[in-house]
Design a protein around this motif. Structure first.
Motif, short mmCIF file in Angstrom:
data_model
loop_
_atom_site.label_atom_id
_atom_site.label_comp_id
_atom_site.label_asym_id
_atom_site.label_seq_id
_atom_site.Cartn_x
_atom_site.Cartn_y
_atom_site.Cartn_z
N LYS A 48 -4.46 -1.88 -8.23
CA LYS A 48 -3.96 -0.64 -8.85
C LYS A 48 -4.98 0.49 -8.81
N GLN A 49 -5.68 0.64 -7.71
CA GLN A 49 -6.70 1.68 -7.62
C GLN A 49 -6.35 2.76 -6.60
N LEU A 50 -6.91 3.95 -6.83
CA LEU A 50 -6.71 5.08 -5.94
C LEU A 50 -8.01 5.40 -5.19
N CYS A 56 -5.70 -2.17 4.21
CA CYS A 56 -4.47 -1.55 4.71
C CYS A 56 -4.54 -1.42 6.22
N GLU A 57 -3.68 -2.13 6.93
CA GLU A 57 -3.69 -2.12 8.39
C GLU A 57 -2.73 -1.10 8.99
N LEU A 58 -2.12 -0.26 8.14
CA LEU A 58 -1.12 0.71 8.57
C LEU A 58 0.00 0.03 9.36
N GLU A 59 0.65 -0.92 8.68
CA GLU A 59 1.76 -1.64 9.28
C GLU A 59 2.98 -1.56 8.37
N PHE A 119 0.84 -1.20 0.00
CA PHE A 119 0.00 0.00 0.00
C PHE A 119 0.88 1.25 0.00
N PHE A 120 0.41 2.26 -0.72
CA PHE A 120 1.08 3.55 -0.76
C PHE A 120 0.08 4.63 -0.40
N ARG A 129 -3.80 1.09 -3.66
CA ARG A 129 -3.81 -0.33 -3.29
C ARG A 129 -3.22 -1.10 -4.46
N VAL A 130 -2.05 -1.70 -4.23
CA VAL A 130 -1.30 -2.34 -5.31
C VAL A 130 -2.06 -3.52 -5.90
#
Length: 340
Positions: A33-35, A59-62, A12-13, A29-30
């Motif tokens: 490939k979506q924003l 995305c669990e922010l890890e 995740f970016f 989200r890789v």
């Protein structure tokens, strides 16, 4: 939703455009490939809501997440501290660097900016310079250093005013001196406390402590220059090259010529960190007395007929190269007794 493609190092970016009151967050989200975009408050409640929102997309922010933010000062602090507490990879990048990377761009708002930051992180992930625990110590040192400068400025202002008045009107000057006696003592005591606190923070950080000891192992280099360099180079993780650091401090010589008709004098650039340049000048004056290597160099060049200020600038340049060398090598400075 927009599509992106690349070979990712993270799952995740997250790009965050930070303002005083809010965070504009864009997630890449890789997997598909979506924003995705959302806005949150720039406080702990907002961070918790951001975490829940990101969780909806897996995305669990890890540690599998790279969060990129523009380096905009105070407003980024709370969110950066929160992210680091969750072991997230955090990248603070220069706004100018992100702006230049996208080329000519039309339109601007917080949502678009967060998307551009996320894309920048995605496309340049291999160049990410991550924030670490030492960066938090450097952040504290930077605050204390700014406070130290303000105290010095206030102290100098009062003392200079008193001194000038005494030279013109001794009676009024003595009165002003008595009136400001407690203020001067208070400022001097605060200055001591600030410097003590800076030393404490360095002592608590093993990595910074080692670099600090390496830098101060060079004769003539003291606490003020060492801490200032640690702050501005982010613990020597930036500007690791001696030439680049000398350029940043405004002591690197540059030629001025063009074709066959323009032949200007070689000189230093005015684009420099003025605070570092001032401190470096004072340190160089001390170094040509106590650093045998630089003392020998200074005397030899002056005896050859070189202008003293030009040689002093070269001494500052050499000092920076010595500092970078001991940090890279990881061993204390060893004085050379032969000529250089």
């Amino acid at each position: 939703m927009k599509k992106l493609s690349s070979t990712p190092l993270y799952a995740f970016f997250v790009g965050i455009d930070v303002s005083k009151e809010s965070l504009d967050v864009c997630l890449i989200r890789v997997a598909d490939k979506q924003l995705c975009y959302q806005k949150f408050n720039n406080n702990m409640q907002g961070f918790q809501k951001m975490k829940l929102w990101l969780k909806q997309y897996g995305c669990e922010l890890e540690s599998d997440t790279l969060v990129c933010l523009e380096h905009t000062g105070l407003y980024t602090r709370k969110v950066v501290h929160y992210l680091l507490s969750r072991q997230v990879a955090v990248w603070l990048e220069s706004p100018l660097q992100i702006k230049r990377s996208i080329g000519l761009a039309r339109g601007k708002d917080d949502k678009i900016d967060s998307e551009r930051i996320a894309k920048y992180a995605f496309l340049h992930q291999d160049k990410a310079s991550l924030v670490n625990l030492s960066s938090l110590t450097i952040e504290k040192l930077k605050d204390l250093q700014a406070n130290r400068n303000r105290l010095l400025k206030a102290l100098k202002s009062i003392k200079t005013t008193v001194k000038e008045l005494i030279s013109i009107d001794a009676a009024s000057g003595k009165t002003l001196q008595r009136v400001n006696k407690d203020a001067i003592r208070g400022l001097e005591k605060s200055l001591e406390q600030v410097e003590q606190k800076m030393s404490e923070f360095i002592e608590q950080d093993a990595e910074l402590k080692k670099k600090y000891e390496l830098v101060t192992s060079i004769k003539g280099v003291g606490k003020v220059l060492a801490i200032t360099l640690l702050v501005y180079t982010q613990g020597f993780t930036k500007m690791e090259d001696g030439r680049k650091l000398a350029c940043y401090c405004g002591v690197a010589p540059f030629e001025y010529r063009s074709g066959t008709s323009v032949f200007g004098k070689t000189g230093v650039s005015k684009f420099a960190n003025k605070e570092l340049k001032r401190i470096l000048y004072l340190v160089s004056m001390s170094s040509i007395q106590y650093n045998q290597e630089l003392k020998t160099y200074f005397k030899r060049k002056v005896d050859e007929g070189k202008p003293k200020m030009s040689v002093l600038n070269a001494v500052q340049n050499k000092l920076l190269h010595q500092i970078v060398a001991v940090v890279k090598r990881g061993t204390p400075y060893v004085e050379k007794l032969d000529k250089i």
